[in-house]
Design a protein around this motif. Structure first.
Motif, PDB file in Angstrom:
ATOM      1  N   VAL A  57       0.951  -1.157  -0.097  1.00 33.76           N
ATOM      2  CA  VAL A  57      -0.033   0.155  -0.015  1.00 33.76           C
ATOM      3  C   VAL A  57       0.654   1.236  -0.029  1.00 33.76           C
ATOM      4  O   VAL A  57       0.796   2.292  -0.764  1.00 33.76           O
ATOM      5  CB  VAL A  57      -0.926   0.175   1.277  1.00 33.76           C
ATOM      6  N   ARG A  58       1.891   1.308   0.886  1.00 35.51           N
ATOM      7  CA  ARG A  58       2.949   2.486   0.964  1.00 35.51           C
ATOM      8  C   ARG A  58       3.263   2.595  -0.289  1.00 35.51           C
ATOM      9  O   ARG A  58       3.570   3.841  -1.078  1.00 35.51           O
ATOM     10  CB  ARG A  58       3.737   2.221   2.146  1.00 35.51           C
ATOM     11  N   SER A  59       3.921   1.578  -0.972  1.00 31.70           N
ATOM     12  CA  SER A  59       4.483   1.654  -2.264  1.00 31.70           C
ATOM     13  C   SER A  59       3.832   2.068  -3.476  1.00 31.70           C
ATOM     14  O   SER A  59       4.159   2.821  -4.324  1.00 31.70           O
ATOM     15  CB  SER A  59       5.239   0.374  -2.618  1.00 31.70           C
ATOM     16  N   PHE A  60       2.717   1.846  -3.386  1.00 30.32           N
ATOM     17  CA  PHE A  60       1.415   2.160  -4.287  1.00 30.32           C
ATOM     18  C   PHE A  60       1.248   3.790  -4.239  1.00 30.32           C
ATOM     19  O   PHE A  60       1.151   4.440  -5.241  1.00 30.32           O
ATOM     20  CB  PHE A  60       0.307   1.311  -4.364  1.00 30.32           C
ATOM     21  N   ILE A  61       0.998   4.220  -2.914  1.00 26.67           N
ATOM     22  CA  ILE A  61       0.867   5.576  -2.571  1.00 26.67           C
ATOM     23  C   ILE A  61       2.170   6.350  -3.021  1.00 26.67           C
ATOM     24  O   ILE A  61       2.272   7.215  -3.969  1.00 26.67           O
ATOM     25  CB  ILE A  61       0.741   6.045  -1.170  1.00 26.67           C
ATOM     26  N   PHE A  62       3.304   5.892  -2.856  1.00 24.65           N
ATOM     27  CA  PHE A  62       4.578   6.372  -3.314  1.00 24.65           C
ATOM     28  C   PHE A  62       4.647   6.617  -4.841  1.00 24.65           C
ATOM     29  O   PHE A  62       5.224   7.406  -5.692  1.00 24.65           O
ATOM     30  CB  PHE A  62       5.863   5.510  -2.655  1.00 24.65           C
ATOM     31  N   LEU A  63       4.472   5.433  -5.515  1.00 25.44           N
ATOM     32  CA  LEU A  63       4.296   5.326  -6.922  1.00 25.44           C
ATOM     33  C   LEU A  63       3.602   6.531  -7.361  1.00 25.44           C
ATOM     34  O   LEU A  63       3.805   7.166  -8.628  1.00 25.44           O
ATOM     35  CB  LEU A  63       3.635   3.789  -7.649  1.00 25.44           C
ATOM     36  N   ASN A  64       2.439   6.724  -7.011  1.00 25.83           N
ATOM     37  CA  ASN A  64       1.345   7.753  -7.341  1.00 25.83           C
ATOM     38  C   ASN A  64       2.029   9.137  -7.136  1.00 25.83           C
ATOM     39  O   ASN A  64       1.894  10.107  -7.899  1.00 25.83           O
ATOM     40  CB  ASN A  64       0.139   7.641  -6.922  1.00 25.83           C
ATOM     41  N   ILE A  65       2.672   9.457  -6.058  1.00 30.59           N
ATOM     42  CA  ILE A  65       3.487  10.498  -5.646  1.00 30.59           C
ATOM     43  C   ILE A  65       4.727  10.926  -6.967  1.00 30.59           C
ATOM     44  O   ILE A  65       4.789  11.832  -7.428  1.00 30.59           O
ATOM     45  CB  ILE A  65       3.999  10.389  -4.348  1.00 30.59           C
ATOM     46  N   CYS A  66       5.209   9.697  -7.043  1.00 29.78           N
ATOM     47  CA  CYS A  66       6.218  10.096  -8.106  1.00 29.78           C
ATOM     48  C   CYS A  66       5.794  10.201  -9.302  1.00 29.78           C
ATOM     49  O   CYS A  66       6.353  10.962 -10.109  1.00 29.78           O
ATOM     50  CB  CYS A  66       7.146   8.664  -8.281  1.00 29.78           C
ATOM     51  N   ALA A  67       4.677   9.450  -9.845  1.00 30.65           N
ATOM     52  CA  ALA A  67       3.711   9.870 -11.279  1.00 30.65           C
ATOM     53  C   ALA A  67       3.353  11.271 -11.120  1.00 30.65           C
ATOM     54  O   ALA A  67       3.507  11.936 -12.210  1.00 30.65           O
ATOM     55  CB  ALA A  67       2.765   8.730 -11.307  1.00 30.65           C
ATOM     56  N   ALA A  68       2.774  11.751 -10.042  1.00 32.31           N
ATOM     57  CA  ALA A  68       2.509  13.283 -10.084  1.00 32.31           C
ATOM     58  C   ALA A  68       3.559  14.084 -10.240  1.00 32.31           C
ATOM     59  O   ALA A  68       3.584  15.013 -11.188  1.00 32.31           O
ATOM     60  CB  ALA A  68       1.798  13.475  -8.786  1.00 32.31           C
ATOM     61  N   LEU A  69       4.716  13.697  -9.776  1.00 32.65           N
ATOM     62  CA  LEU A  69       6.034  14.538  -9.932  1.00 32.65           C
ATOM     63  C   LEU A  69       6.473  14.495 -11.384  1.00 32.65           C
ATOM     64  O   LEU A  69       6.918  15.398 -11.896  1.00 32.65           O
ATOM     65  CB  LEU A  69       7.514  14.194  -8.966  1.00 32.65           C
ATOM     66  N   ALA A  70       6.535  13.180 -11.894  1.00 34.15           N
ATOM     67  CA  ALA A  70       6.886  13.141 -13.295  1.00 34.15           C
ATOM     68  C   ALA A  70       6.000  13.818 -14.212  1.00 34.15           C
ATOM     69  O   ALA A  70       6.101  14.212 -15.288  1.00 34.15           O
ATOM     70  CB  ALA A  70       6.870  11.626 -13.726  1.00 34.15           C
ATOM     71  N   TYR A  71       4.543  13.803 -14.020  1.00 31.60           N
ATOM     72  CA  TYR A  71       3.699  14.643 -14.744  1.00 31.60           C
ATOM     73  C   TYR A  71       3.848  15.856 -14.904  1.00 31.60           C
ATOM     74  O   TYR A  71       4.037  16.358 -15.989  1.00 31.60           O
ATOM     75  CB  TYR A  71       2.236  13.907 -14.085  1.00 31.60           C
ATOM     76  N   TYR A  72       4.406  16.520 -13.640  1.00 30.36           N
ATOM     77  CA  TYR A  72       4.594  17.836 -13.657  1.00 30.36           C
ATOM     78  C   TYR A  72       5.889  18.074 -14.363  1.00 30.36           C
ATOM     79  O   TYR A  72       5.958  19.108 -15.266  1.00 30.36           O
ATOM     80  CB  TYR A  72       4.753  18.258 -12.161  1.00 30.36           C
ATOM     81  N   GLY A  94       8.363  19.168 -21.607  1.00 29.17           N
ATOM     82  CA  GLY A  94       8.136  18.354 -22.719  1.00 29.17           C
ATOM     83  C   GLY A  94       8.501  16.654 -22.990  1.00 29.17           C
ATOM     84  O   GLY A  94       8.488  16.549 -23.853  1.00 29.17           O
ATOM     85  N   GLY A  95       8.784  16.308 -21.833  1.00 27.31           N
ATOM     86  CA  GLY A  95       9.501  15.041 -21.434  1.00 27.31           C
ATOM     87  C   GLY A  95       8.276  14.018 -21.613  1.00 27.31           C
ATOM     88  O   GLY A  95       7.069  14.522 -21.743  1.00 27.31           O
ATOM     89  N   ASN A  96       8.608  12.745 -21.224  1.00 34.95           N
ATOM     90  CA  ASN A  96       7.626  11.606 -21.093  1.00 34.95           C
ATOM     91  C   ASN A  96       8.051  10.726 -19.986  1.00 34.95           C
ATOM     92  O   ASN A  96       8.024   9.347 -20.368  1.00 34.95           O
ATOM     93  CB  ASN A  96       7.653  10.961 -22.634  1.00 34.95           C
ATOM     94  N   TYR A  97       8.344  11.215 -18.891  1.00 38.08           N
ATOM     95  CA  TYR A  97       8.799  10.409 -17.923  1.00 38.08           C
ATOM     96  C   TYR A  97       7.496   9.514 -17.265  1.00 38.08           C
ATOM     97  O   TYR A  97       6.556   9.845 -17.443  1.00 38.08           O
ATOM     98  CB  TYR A  97       9.388  11.336 -16.587  1.00 38.08           C
ATOM     99  N   MET A  98       7.883   8.312 -17.028  1.00 33.23           N
ATOM    100  CA  MET A  98       7.065   7.183 -16.578  1.00 33.23           C
ATOM    101  C   MET A  98       5.872   7.098 -17.707  1.00 33.23           C
ATOM    102  O   MET A  98       4.821   6.554 -17.290  1.00 33.23           O
ATOM    103  CB  MET A  98       6.552   7.616 -15.173  1.00 33.23           C
ATOM    104  N   PHE A  99       6.192   7.471 -19.128  1.00 34.96           N
ATOM    105  CA  PHE A  99       5.180   7.154 -20.019  1.00 34.96           C
ATOM    106  C   PHE A  99       3.965   7.923 -19.897  1.00 34.96           C
ATOM    107  O   PHE A  99       3.078   7.309 -20.339  1.00 34.96           O
ATOM    108  CB  PHE A  99       5.260   5.797 -20.577  1.00 34.96           C
ATOM    109  N   LEU A 100       3.993   9.145 -19.142  1.00 36.41           N
ATOM    110  CA  LEU A 100       2.766   9.650 -18.729  1.00 36.41           C
ATOM    111  C   LEU A 100       2.135  10.634 -19.766  1.00 36.41           C
ATOM    112  O   LEU A 100       1.066  10.978 -19.850  1.00 36.41           O
ATOM    113  CB  LEU A 100       2.935  10.467 -17.399  1.00 36.41           C
ATOM    114  N   SER A 101       3.024  11.065 -20.698  1.00 37.57           N
ATOM    115  CA  SER A 101       2.537  11.798 -21.908  1.00 37.57           C
ATOM    116  C   SER A 101       2.191  11.318 -23.100  1.00 37.57           C
ATOM    117  O   SER A 101       1.444  11.509 -23.879  1.00 37.57           O
ATOM    118  CB  SER A 101       3.826  12.850 -22.151  1.00 37.57           C
TER     119      SER A 101
END
Length: 174
Positions: free
Chosen positions: A98-113, A119-126
């Motif tokens: 559960v903590r890892s999943f939350i951490f993953l989503n925090i990382c994804a939010a930072l990558a999205y930003y 103009g990047g594509n970190y974590m393939f979110l773009s």
């Protein structure tokens, strides 16, 4: 060049891919021996590495240095997990999942930003990787991100199952 210049260098050079994050977590884990850090390395690292190795996004092939770097660093993440499991006897837990999943989503939010800024594509979110990958089966943008989210949680649960089963077996035998 400005820090958040939308040049090619700033859109690929930040350590915001899941495996780059996992690699940094491995180094912190080796230094601290933190059980919480182990949980992050195990769930994010193993899940991320398996997906990356199954469908690598390599732009330079054998025998280029980047080819070897890709596989060596990804193997290091897996070996770190194995070392902590088999030698130091750390175990992944439901709480760690559960903590890892939350951490993953925090990382994804930072990558999205960061993607928006560079103009990047970190974590393939773009957008999906240019070469074929498992993401091709997850639908079009942006829907594949939601499917990827569910798949990550399911995969975390699957890699926890052997430890959960061993724990249940130990309880039954006692």
């Amino acid at each position: 060049m400005a820090v958040f210049d939308k040049s090619v260098e700033s859109s690929i050079a930040l350590p915001l891919q899941l495996c780059s994050i996992s690699l940094m977590l491995c180094l912190i884990l080796h230094l601290t021996k933190s059980k919480m850090m182990f949980q992050f390395v195990y769930f994010l690292g193993v899940a991320g590495v398996l997906m990356a190795v199954l469908t690598p996004e390599l732009f330079l092939g054998f025998p280029h240095f980047r080819y070897f770097q890709f596989f060596i660093t990804h193997i290091f993440i897996i070996l770190t997990s194995f070392y902590f499991i088999f030698v130091l006897k750390y175990k992944p837990t439901v709480k760690g999942l559960v903590r890892s999943f939350i951490f993953l989503n925090i990382c994804a939010a930072l990558a999205y930003y960061a993607n928006k800024l560079t103009g990047g594509n970190y974590m393939f979110l773009s957008y999906k990787p240019s070469n074929g990958s498992l993401l091709d089966y997850f639908g079009p943008y942006p829907w594949y991100i939601l499917v990827l989210e569910a798949a990550a949680f399911i995969f975390f649960a699957v890699i926890l199952l052997p430890f959960y089963a061993l724990q249940q077996k130990a309880r039954d035998n006692s």
